[in-house]
Design a protein around this motif. Structure first.
Motif, PDB file in Angstrom:
ATOM      1  N   ASN A  41       0.851  -1.193   0.000  1.00 24.80           N
ATOM      2  CA  ASN A  41       0.000   0.000   0.000  1.00 24.80           C
ATOM      3  C   ASN A  41       0.886   1.243   0.000  1.00 24.80           C
ATOM      4  OD1 ASN A  41      -2.892  -1.012   0.541  1.00 24.80           O
ATOM      5  ND2 ASN A  41      -1.670  -2.125   2.056  1.00 24.80           N
ATOM      6  N   THR A  42       0.279   2.370  -0.393  1.00 25.23           N
ATOM      7  CA  THR A  42       0.996   3.648  -0.357  1.00 25.23           C
ATOM      8  C   THR A  42       1.670   3.859   0.997  1.00 25.23           C
ATOM      9  OG1 THR A  42      -0.801   4.506  -1.719  1.00 25.23           O
ATOM     10  CG2 THR A  42       0.711   6.122  -0.800  1.00 25.23           C
ATOM     11  N   THR A 148     -10.632  -0.772   3.819  1.00 30.29           N
ATOM     12  CA  THR A 148     -10.906   0.663   3.710  1.00 30.29           C
ATOM     13  C   THR A 148     -12.094   0.898   2.775  1.00 30.29           C
ATOM     14  OG1 THR A 148      -8.616   1.231   4.144  1.00 30.29           O
ATOM     15  CG2 THR A 148      -9.918   2.860   2.949  1.00 30.29           C
ATOM     16  N   THR A 171      -7.923   4.485 -10.224  1.00 28.65           N
ATOM     17  CA  THR A 171      -8.003   3.015 -10.165  1.00 28.65           C
ATOM     18  C   THR A 171      -6.967   2.426  -9.221  1.00 28.65           C
ATOM     19  OG1 THR A 171      -6.604   2.915 -12.123  1.00 28.65           O
ATOM     20  CG2 THR A 171      -8.985   2.782 -12.482  1.00 28.65           C
ATOM     21  N   GLY A 172      -6.738   3.118  -8.095  1.00 34.93           N
ATOM     22  CA  GLY A 172      -5.859   2.551  -7.077  1.00 34.93           C
ATOM     23  C   GLY A 172      -6.534   1.388  -6.367  1.00 34.93           C
ATOM     24  N   SER A 175      -9.906   2.201  -4.626  1.00 35.53           N
ATOM     25  CA  SER A 175     -11.002   2.469  -5.569  1.00 35.53           C
ATOM     26  C   SER A 175     -11.470   1.181  -6.246  1.00 35.53           C
ATOM     27  CB  SER A 175     -10.563   3.492  -6.618  1.00 35.53           C
ATOM     28  OG  SER A 175     -10.313   4.731  -5.997  1.00 35.53           O
ATOM     29  N   THR A 193     -10.680   7.847 -14.272  1.00 34.21           N
ATOM     30  CA  THR A 193      -9.320   7.342 -14.461  1.00 34.21           C
ATOM     31  C   THR A 193      -8.604   8.272 -15.435  1.00 34.21           C
ATOM     32  OG1 THR A 193      -7.950   5.474 -15.189  1.00 34.21           O
ATOM     33  CG2 THR A 193     -10.038   5.755 -16.322  1.00 34.21           C
ATOM     34  N   SER A 194      -7.278   8.195 -15.424  1.00 39.55           N
ATOM     35  CA  SER A 194      -6.506   9.015 -16.363  1.00 39.55           C
ATOM     36  C   SER A 194      -6.160   8.245 -17.634  1.00 39.55           C
ATOM     37  CB  SER A 194      -5.209   9.477 -15.691  1.00 39.55           C
ATOM     38  OG  SER A 194      -4.455   8.348 -15.302  1.00 39.55           O
ATOM     39  N   LYS A 198      -7.242   1.700 -18.911  1.00 37.29           N
ATOM     40  CA  LYS A 198      -7.891   1.348 -17.642  1.00 37.29           C
ATOM     41  C   LYS A 198      -9.396   1.559 -17.717  1.00 37.29           C
ATOM     42  CE  LYS A 198      -3.926   2.291 -14.665  1.00 37.29           C
ATOM     43  NZ  LYS A 198      -3.437   3.070 -13.506  1.00 37.29           N
ATOM     44  N   TYR A 213     -10.308  11.763 -16.295  1.00 39.11           N
ATOM     45  CA  TYR A 213     -10.173  13.057 -15.608  1.00 39.11           C
ATOM     46  C   TYR A 213      -9.068  13.925 -16.199  1.00 39.11           C
ATOM     47  CZ  TYR A 213      -6.503  10.734 -12.718  1.00 39.11           C
ATOM     48  OH  TYR A 213      -5.389  10.059 -12.277  1.00 39.11           O
ATOM     49  N   THR A 243      -8.646  17.115  -5.370  1.00 40.66           N
ATOM     50  CA  THR A 243      -9.903  16.632  -5.962  1.00 40.66           C
ATOM     51  C   THR A 243     -11.128  16.943  -5.101  1.00 40.66           C
ATOM     52  OG1 THR A 243      -9.416  14.473  -4.960  1.00 40.66           O
ATOM     53  CG2 THR A 243      -8.882  14.741  -7.297  1.00 40.66           C
ATOM     54  N   GLY A 261      -8.056   9.380   1.216  1.00 35.79           N
ATOM     55  CA  GLY A 261      -6.651   9.510   0.812  1.00 35.79           C
ATOM     56  C   GLY A 261      -6.270  10.927   0.469  1.00 35.79           C
ATOM     57  N   LEU A 263      -3.836  11.630  -2.183  1.00 32.46           N
ATOM     58  CA  LEU A 263      -2.917  11.407  -3.306  1.00 32.46           C
ATOM     59  C   LEU A 263      -2.459  12.712  -3.954  1.00 32.46           C
ATOM     60  CD1 LEU A 263      -4.686   8.359  -5.026  1.00 32.46           C
ATOM     61  CD2 LEU A 263      -2.419   8.331  -3.967  1.00 32.46           C
ATOM     62  N   GLY A 286     -11.263   5.123   6.828  1.00 31.92           N
ATOM     63  CA  GLY A 286     -10.083   4.302   6.525  1.00 31.92           C
ATOM     64  C   GLY A 286     -10.319   2.858   6.888  1.00 31.92           C
ATOM     65  N   SER A 328       2.332   4.337 -12.681  1.00 35.22           N
ATOM     66  CA  SER A 328       0.939   4.744 -12.881  1.00 35.22           C
ATOM     67  C   SER A 328       0.186   3.793 -13.815  1.00 35.22           C
ATOM     68  CB  SER A 328       0.873   6.167 -13.423  1.00 35.22           C
ATOM     69  OG  SER A 328       1.558   6.225 -14.650  1.00 35.22           O
TER      70      SER A 328
HETATM   71  N1  NAP Z   1      -7.268   6.275   5.574  1.00 36.99           N
HETATM   72  C1  NAP Z   1      -6.822   5.021   5.416  1.00 36.99           C
HETATM   73  O1  NAP Z   1      -6.885   4.171   6.319  1.00 36.99           O
HETATM   74  C2  NAP Z   1      -6.304   4.639   4.084  1.00 36.99           C
HETATM   75  C3  NAP Z   1      -6.264   3.303   3.713  1.00 36.99           C
HETATM   76  C4  NAP Z   1      -5.839   2.976   2.442  1.00 36.99           C
HETATM   77  C5  NAP Z   1      -5.416   4.006   1.609  1.00 36.99           C
HETATM   78  N2  NAP Z   1      -5.426   5.283   2.028  1.00 36.99           N
HETATM   79  C6  NAP Z   1      -5.005   6.371   1.145  1.00 36.99           C
HETATM   80  O2  NAP Z   1      -5.906   6.392   0.043  1.00 36.99           O
HETATM   81  C7  NAP Z   1      -5.214   6.817  -1.120  1.00 36.99           C
HETATM   82  C8  NAP Z   1      -5.414   5.760  -2.197  1.00 36.99           C
HETATM   83  O3  NAP Z   1      -4.790   4.570  -1.804  1.00 36.99           O
HETATM   84  P1  NAP Z   1      -4.556   3.429  -2.855  1.00 36.99           P
HETATM   85  O4  NAP Z   1      -3.815   2.344  -2.170  1.00 36.99           O
HETATM   86  O5  NAP Z   1      -5.823   3.107  -3.534  1.00 36.99           O
HETATM   87  O6  NAP Z   1      -3.575   4.208  -3.839  1.00 36.99           O
HETATM   88  P2  NAP Z   1      -2.887   3.770  -5.180  1.00 36.99           P
HETATM   89  O7  NAP Z   1      -3.210   2.341  -5.462  1.00 36.99           O
HETATM   90  O8  NAP Z   1      -1.468   4.183  -5.101  1.00 36.99           O
HETATM   91  O9  NAP Z   1      -3.642   4.729  -6.229  1.00 36.99           O
HETATM   92  C9  NAP Z   1      -2.999   5.139  -7.377  1.00 36.99           C
HETATM   93  C10 NAP Z   1      -4.057   5.630  -8.350  1.00 36.99           C
HETATM   94  O10 NAP Z   1      -4.663   6.813  -7.884  1.00 36.99           O
HETATM   95  C11 NAP Z   1      -5.219   7.479  -8.991  1.00 36.99           C
HETATM   96  N3  NAP Z   1      -5.007   8.933  -8.914  1.00 36.99           N
HETATM   97  C12 NAP Z   1      -3.866   9.598  -8.731  1.00 36.99           C
HETATM   98  N4  NAP Z   1      -4.084  10.920  -8.825  1.00 36.99           N
HETATM   99  C13 NAP Z   1      -5.417  11.064  -9.077  1.00 36.99           C
HETATM  100  C14 NAP Z   1      -6.252  12.177  -9.307  1.00 36.99           C
HETATM  101  N5  NAP Z   1      -5.806  13.429  -9.321  1.00 36.99           N
HETATM  102  N6  NAP Z   1      -7.570  11.951  -9.542  1.00 36.99           N
HETATM  103  C15 NAP Z   1      -8.056  10.693  -9.540  1.00 36.99           C
HETATM  104  N7  NAP Z   1      -7.308   9.598  -9.346  1.00 36.99           N
HETATM  105  C16 NAP Z   1      -5.999   9.793  -9.122  1.00 36.99           C
HETATM  106  C17 NAP Z   1      -4.548   6.937 -10.247  1.00 36.99           C
HETATM  107  O11 NAP Z   1      -5.548   6.218 -10.996  1.00 36.99           O
HETATM  108  P3  NAP Z   1      -5.546   6.190 -12.593  1.00 36.99           P
HETATM  109  O12 NAP Z   1      -4.238   5.574 -12.978  1.00 36.99           O
HETATM  110  O13 NAP Z   1      -6.721   5.370 -12.954  1.00 36.99           O
HETATM  111  O14 NAP Z   1      -5.671   7.611 -13.070  1.00 36.99           O
HETATM  112  C18 NAP Z   1      -3.480   6.003  -9.690  1.00 36.99           C
HETATM  113  O15 NAP Z   1      -3.264   4.880 -10.485  1.00 36.99           O
HETATM  114  C19 NAP Z   1      -3.744   7.036  -0.704  1.00 36.99           C
HETATM  115  O16 NAP Z   1      -3.574   8.417  -0.378  1.00 36.99           O
HETATM  116  C20 NAP Z   1      -3.628   6.191   0.542  1.00 36.99           C
HETATM  117  O17 NAP Z   1      -2.600   6.653   1.391  1.00 36.99           O
HETATM  118  C21 NAP Z   1      -5.857   5.617   3.234  1.00 36.99           C
END
Ligand code: NAP
Length: 339
Positions: A41-42, A148, A171-172, A175, A193-194, A198, A213, A243, A261, A263, A286, A328
């Protein structure tokens, strides 16, 4: 046994050092797990890069998410036997109920040891049974990203009826799980998605409306058009301050924005007036507690849901796997297999 340690945080993947350490033994109330797979994860990158708000303990074993097989149990263990397949709960001291103020101090792979080791010990109350239809690789994706998404889509805010609309951003890992849970619940999903490639993959999952987007920077207007000007019932807001203003436009009056998140950032000024005037519920959300992970696992088993995995790396390639998180083009979770 082999394990990775973070000897010196701040160097990203290079902070992970392969070490040989003594095998742990389960204490009273603990289980010993032979880890078969971990997923990334991030947060794991943040911990390794020294950005996570809580600094890692010295020589910590990194990575929060992992699954494996119980190979020994300590004195007094009643819930598990040798051979059981389990995944670890990210929060080790949050069985159920309200979020404890100090929960983050017991999050795997940072303040306490994580899962990137041949063997780990965890309290018997800190593990969850793996659904039978999942491989260890698939099960390793459940503790953070899946839970989450489950917490946001299924357990936050008012119950949504089938036909409700959920907006997902990008699409992380979070999501994609949110999309799977939402579609399985009969919700309509609008996803951004970008990437055109995807977008096709999202459509093949069953997402009816996909917005690029990058090509449509005013994507919130497109969301409004797709919902007859009403907006969606819930936004899975993983982007943060870059966003959030658009998400606040894209949600319906009285709808829910689950802020998960950051991001795109977290400290830019935001116009809060839509929250007030349109009675939007803005909710920090979360990972959930152990009991919620058990509910999620039961539903995943009942519906035979399969996590989406992008790539599986070997243990020796763990640093490459962590570096891959920044790619990405990835669609799905990055997994490391331990043989
Ligand atoms: N609060 C918590 O407990 C918790 C738990 C899990 C994650 N998180 C947080 O949630 C966020 C997402 O986590 P993740 O693991 O899903 O991340 P990830 O897998 O690293 O997500 C990467 C994806 O985010 C998308 N993205 C990036 N910039 C964007 C933008 N401006 N608009 C829309 N989409 C965008 C891109 O999708 P496309 O390639 O399709 O454009 C990219 O491929 C992170 O900040 C993470 O730290 C928090």
């Amino acid at each position: 046994m082999k394990a990775f340690n973070i000897i010196e945080a701040g160097k990203g993947p290079e902070s992970w050092t392969l070490v040989d350490v003594p095998e742990p033994a389960p204490g009273p109330g603990e289980v010993l797990i032979r880890v078969r797979a971990v997923s990334l994860n991030t947060r794991d990158l943040m911990v390794a890069s020294g950005y996570f708000p809580i600094p890692p303990k010295a020589n910590v074993i990194p990575v929060s998410d992992g699954a494996g097989e119980i190979v020994a149990v300590g004195a007094g263990v009643t819930r598990w036997t040798v051979g059981d397949r389990v995944f670890g709960s990210y929060y080790q001291d949050w069985p159920y109920g309200q979020f404890p103020a100090d929960a983050e101090l017991r999050g795997l792979g940072g303040p306490i040891d994580g899962m990137l080791a041949d063997l780990v010990t965890l309290p018997e109350s800190g593990v969850v049974r793996v659904p039978d239809h999942l491989s260890y690789e698939e099960a390793s994706t459940l503790p953070v990203a899946a839970l989450t998404a489950w917490n946001a889509v299924m357990e936050s805010g008012p119950r949504m009826a089938p036909g409700a609309t959920v907006l997902t951003l990008g699409t992380g890992g979070v999501s994609l799980f949110a999309i799977q849970f939402a579609l399985a619940s009969g919700f309509r999903v609008i996803a951004t998605t970008s990437s055109r490639e995807k977008a096709e993959r999202l459509r093949s999952l069953g997402v009816s409306d996909v917005i690029n987007y990058k090509e449509t920077p005013d994507w919130e207007q497109e969301v409004l058009r797709l919902t007859n000007g009403q907006g969606v019932d819930q936004v899975i807001e993983v982007g943060g301050t870059g966003t959030l203003p658009k998400s606040l436009q894209a949600v319906r009056s009285g709808g829910l924005v689950n802020l998960i998140g950051l991001l795109t950032g977290y400290n830019d000024p935001i116009d809060t007036s839509p929250i007030l005037f349109r009675k939007i519920r803005l909710h920090g959300s979360g990972v959930g507690p152990v009991q919620m992970a058990e509910s999620m696992a039961r539903t995943i088993a009942a519906l035979q849901l399969k996590p989406i995995i992008a790539e599986v790396f070997g243990f020796e390639q763990a640093k490459d796997a962590l570096a891959k998180l920044q790619d990405s083009a990835t669609f799905g979770k990055i997994v490391i297999r331990l043989d």
